[in-house]
Design a protein around this motif. Structure first.
Motif, PDB file in Angstrom:
ATOM      1  N   GLY A   1     -10.645   2.862  -3.289  1.00 20.30           N
ATOM      2  CA  GLY A   1     -11.913   3.405  -4.376  1.00 20.30           C
ATOM      3  C   GLY A   1     -13.118   2.963  -3.862  1.00 20.30           C
TER       4      GLY A   1
ATOM      5  N   GLY B   1     -10.740  -3.227  -9.516  1.00 16.96           N
ATOM      6  CA  GLY B   1      -9.416  -2.947  -8.806  1.00 16.96           C
ATOM      7  C   GLY B   1      -9.494  -4.269  -7.721  1.00 16.96           C
TER       8      GLY B   1
ATOM      9  N   SER C   1      -7.125  -7.512  -7.703  1.00 22.82           N
ATOM     10  CA  SER C   1      -6.295  -7.900  -6.314  1.00 22.82           C
ATOM     11  C   SER C   1      -6.385  -9.051  -6.161  1.00 22.82           C
TER      12      SER C   1
ATOM     13  N   SER D   1      -4.540  -1.803  -1.927  1.00 25.44           N
ATOM     14  CA  SER D   1      -4.880  -0.658  -1.152  1.00 25.44           C
ATOM     15  C   SER D   1      -5.355   0.340  -2.189  1.00 25.44           C
ATOM     16  N   SER D   2      -5.370   0.202  -3.462  1.00 27.54           N
ATOM     17  CA  SER D   2      -5.904   1.199  -4.227  1.00 27.54           C
ATOM     18  C   SER D   2      -7.257   0.911  -4.513  1.00 27.54           C
TER      19      SER D   2
ATOM     20  N   VAL E   1      -1.976  -2.924  -5.371  1.00 23.76           N
ATOM     21  CA  VAL E   1      -3.277  -2.825  -5.943  1.00 23.76           C
ATOM     22  C   VAL E   1      -4.613  -3.023  -4.861  1.00 23.76           C
TER      23      VAL E   1
END
Length: 63
Positions: free
Chosen positions: A54, A6, A10, A49-50, A47
């Protein structure tokens, strides 16, 4: 592993956004590339923030 994927995504989207902005300024099809740049910027916001969540869940340090 997913958290770092991720993060990589990003960063790639963050690099693509200014590239699309420059391409929009240099091409005749500005509205289409400007839309693509705006979509890229919005995708980056989602993306990143995800990816951060994670990494936090996995106990990894932020980059």
């Amino acid at each position: 592993m997913v958290a770092w994927a991720g993060t990589t995504t990003s960063v790639a989207v963050a690099v693509a956004t200014p590239a699309l902005a420059v391409a929009a300024a240099l091409t005749a099809d500005r509205p289409l590339l400007a839309l693509a740049g705006a979509l890229s910027a919005a995708s980056h916001a989602v993306v990143v923030s995800s990816a951060r969540a994670g990494r936090r869940c996995a106990g990894l340090t932020a980059v």
